[in-house]
Motif scaffolding. Structure first.
Motif, PDB file in Angstrom:
ATOM      1  N   PRO A 165       8.403   7.019   3.698  1.00 18.84           N
ATOM      2  CA  PRO A 165       7.239   7.164   4.583  1.00 18.84           C
ATOM      3  C   PRO A 165       6.054   6.296   4.199  1.00 18.84           C
ATOM      4  CG  PRO A 165       8.183   9.304   4.122  1.00 18.84           C
ATOM      5  CD  PRO A 165       8.870   8.322   3.215  1.00 18.84           C
ATOM      6  N   GLU A 166       5.882   6.050   2.895  1.00 19.49           N
ATOM      7  CA  GLU A 166       4.757   5.218   2.453  1.00 19.49           C
ATOM      8  C   GLU A 166       4.912   3.780   2.945  1.00 19.49           C
ATOM      9  OE1 GLU A 166       1.868   5.289  -1.375  1.00 19.49           O
ATOM     10  OE2 GLU A 166       4.016   5.332  -1.760  1.00 19.49           O
ATOM     11  N   ILE A 196       3.467   3.807   6.356  1.00 15.42           N
ATOM     12  CA  ILE A 196       2.004   3.723   6.312  1.00 15.42           C
ATOM     13  C   ILE A 196       1.570   2.269   6.104  1.00 15.42           C
ATOM     14  CG2 ILE A 196      -0.069   4.444   5.067  1.00 15.42           C
ATOM     15  CD1 ILE A 196       1.387   6.976   4.272  1.00 15.42           C
ATOM     16  N   PHE A 231       7.460   8.840   8.464  1.00 12.77           N
ATOM     17  CA  PHE A 231       6.170   9.294   7.963  1.00 12.77           C
ATOM     18  C   PHE A 231       5.711  10.563   8.675  1.00 12.77           C
ATOM     19  CE2 PHE A 231       1.585   9.318   8.902  1.00 12.77           C
ATOM     20  CZ  PHE A 231       1.124   9.656   7.648  1.00 12.77           C
ATOM     21  N   TYR A 284       7.651  13.473   7.672  1.00 11.12           N
ATOM     22  CA  TYR A 284       7.177  13.913   6.355  1.00 11.12           C
ATOM     23  C   TYR A 284       5.915  14.764   6.480  1.00 11.12           C
ATOM     24  CZ  TYR A 284       5.076  13.617   1.708  1.00 11.12           C
ATOM     25  OH  TYR A 284       4.489  13.919   0.511  1.00 11.12           O
TER      26      TYR A 284
END
Length: 553
Positions: A54-55, A58, A271, A274
């Motif tokens: 997920p990062e 981002i 993301f 999550y």
């Protein structure tokens, strides 16, 4: 559980809820959040795949936000956008802080909950404008400009969280690390821009021979700058954003964005799954009153602030309404801010659950309201009219049939429209222009050309045009709703003059013709018609304006 099984479960849930939201005409972000909530219920929220991937999502979001940051949008409507956005951010934060305080949240946690309400969903708004083909409309431009300012404020807030600025005081000892932080920030930005200008452009020129290699080089640049930011003590968010801004003026920006967006969409889906997985239903049930209160701020208070603040600059009520309605959600940036707050120990997981719940509620309700904006506008028109303040730039010339008949109406005086206006003016043909660019309106009015400031999707603007008395109507506006509104008005007023409109997509040509358009301008079709005309009328000595002599075919 292995990564493939985890991805299979996560993506299956996302697709299942995606089909439901598609059926209900809701944004896909709602499906991803619901998939995450479902994961938390079935105790799979600790899936390892959701810890790292997920990062990356981002990073891609901020990378593309940086690339798409068009300061020309802010400059063209600068004062109203900046004033309205900053006022809304301040007031929404104060209201949100007060509500959070009433429910037992205090200090930095209450501030972050309040600030989370100040940001509108870029994903939802841009997606809606694209689907309605209204990015080029006046309210579309205002919406995008507001989002850009909101994004900048959100980036600053993320920086404050990830660099512990909330814990700094004002003593000399506290100011030293703050100065070091700003020094590193300036150094990183300078390094990124200098590298982009003097090194990266040349590398991209070479890589551009292969689209695949250009895509790989862009991804490499994103990860290199992000890595440098992390090493320097900044977050992934800041590094990716700086990497994107450095490429905002690149001649390969569009190609890079087109390649990265599908990859971004995949990681962004993970993301939001999550984020949804961080929501504990027990928290939502226990904190339902504050969740509903925060959602109400986004749905009612925020648009009211935009109505009041933008009305100061003389926008018409239809533009005010559409712009304010667009801003009625809690943003994905709000979730990122609260997620960072949890990570840095500034807020509790309960705060994240509450804001995520408010985001889901506001996005669902907002999407339904925007989808039915035409009906809603008719109902709320008397209320919105209270906020309209007529200014000189917003007052159309009231034209009577005896004053202007058998004239040409040109909608949109930029690019294609500008050339048409110039020709008609020189030829002495009666002319009426509609444009939403204040500078263009002032310029045309100074030249003595009848010009109305406004958006053609505004019913009141269409009423002032006296379409039924025009001999020719030319619309260069590419917005789907703009064109539909114009053609519906022409049909309602029994227009007998010739109507020419522009289509952004080939599939719209048939629809426009069925709605009464006499000719639909498509780039490919206009170019083909022009070449065919040249061949028919000038063969074998075909010439093309600025070049003398014949073109040998």
């Amino acid at each position: 559980m292995d990564i493939f099984t985890e991805l299979a479960i996560i993506l299956s849930l996302a697709c299942f809820f995606g089909l439901l939201t598609l059926k209900l005409r809701l944004p896909l972000v709602v499906a991803y959040l619901l998939a995450g909530v479902t994961l938390s219920v079935i105790s799979s929220a600790d899936a390892s795949v959701l810890h790292e991937l997920p990062e990356i999502g981002i990073a891609f979001v901020l990378f593309l936000v940086g690339m798409e940051l068009n300061f020309n949008e802010i400059r063209s409507l600068g004062r109203p956008i900046i004033f309205a956005t900053l006022l809304q951010v301040a007031l929404s934060t104060v209201v949100g802080f007060w509500i959070a305080s009433q429910f037992g949240f205090h200090g930095v946690e209450a501030v972050l909950i309040g600030s989370a309400l100040a940001f509108s969903s870029t994903v939802v708004i841009v997606k809606t404008l694209l689907e309605k083909r209204d990015l080029a409309s006046l309210y579309g431009k205002l919406s995008i400009g507001i989002l850009l300012i909101e994004d900048l404020v959100a980036i600053f807030l993320m920086t404050a969280i990830t660099t512990n600025l909330f814990e700094f005081g004002f003593s000399a000892a506290d100011m030293v690390p703050l100065l070091i932080f700003f020094g590193k920030a300036i150094g990183l930005i300078a390094l990124a821009f200098l590298t982009s200008r003097y090194v990266l452009d040349r590398i991209f020129d070479i890589c551009a021979r292969s689209i695949e290699l250009l895509f790989l080089a862009a991804i490499t640049w994103c990860f290199v700058v992000t890595s440098l930011a992390v090493i320097s003590g900044f977050s992934v968010v800041i590094g990716a954003f700086i990497a994107g801004i450095a490429l905002a003026t690149s001649p390969y920006e569009i190609q890079i964005q087109g390649k990265i967006k599908p990859l971004r969409d995949f990681f962004v889906a993970l993301f939001f799954v999550y984020v949804g997985a961080q929501v504990e239903l027990g928290h939502i049930i226990d904190a339902l009153p504050i969740t509903l209160a925060l959602a109400a701020v986004a749905l009612l208070i925020k648009p009211l602030i935009y109505l009041i603040s933008l009305s100061v600059f003389g926008f018409r009520k239809h533009t005010l309404f559409q712009t304010a309605l667009n801003m009625t959600q809690v943003s994905e940036f709000s979730l990122i801010i609260l997620l960072l707050g949890v990570e840095y120990g500034l807020v509790s997981s309960l705060s994240l659950s509450v804001v995520a719940g408010a985001a889901v509620i506001s996005i669902i309700v907002s999407s339904i309201l925007i989808a039915n904006s035409d009906v809603l506008y008719k109902v709320l028109k008397p209320f919105v009219a209270v906020f309209q303040r007529q200014k000189e730039r917003d007052l159309p010339h009231v034209l009577k049939p005896a004053t202007l008949t058998d004239h040409v109406i040109v909608i949109g005086a930029d690019r294609v429209g500008h050339a048409i206006v110039s020709y008609l003016t020189k030829a002495g043909i009666p002319l009426l222009v509609v444009d939403y660019n204040p500078k263009m309106v002032r310029q045309l009015r100074s030249e003595g050309i009848h010009t109305i400031y406004g958006d053609v999707s505004d019913p009141e603007i269409l009423d002032h045009l006296e379409l039924e008395h025009a001999k020719l109507i030319i619309s260069t506006a590419s917005g789907l709703m703009d064109t539909r509104s114009l053609l519906e008005a022409c049909k309602r007023k029994n227009v007998t003059g010739t109507v020419v409109v522009r289509a952004a997509e080939p599939e719209h040509e048939k629809e426009y013709l069925e709605m009464g358009a006499d000719y639909v301008m498509l780039l490919e079709k206009v170019s083909s018609d022009f070449l065919l005309s040249k061949l028919k009328n000038e063969w074998p000595n075909v010439t093309f304006g600025h070049r003398e002599g014949a073109v040998g075919l």
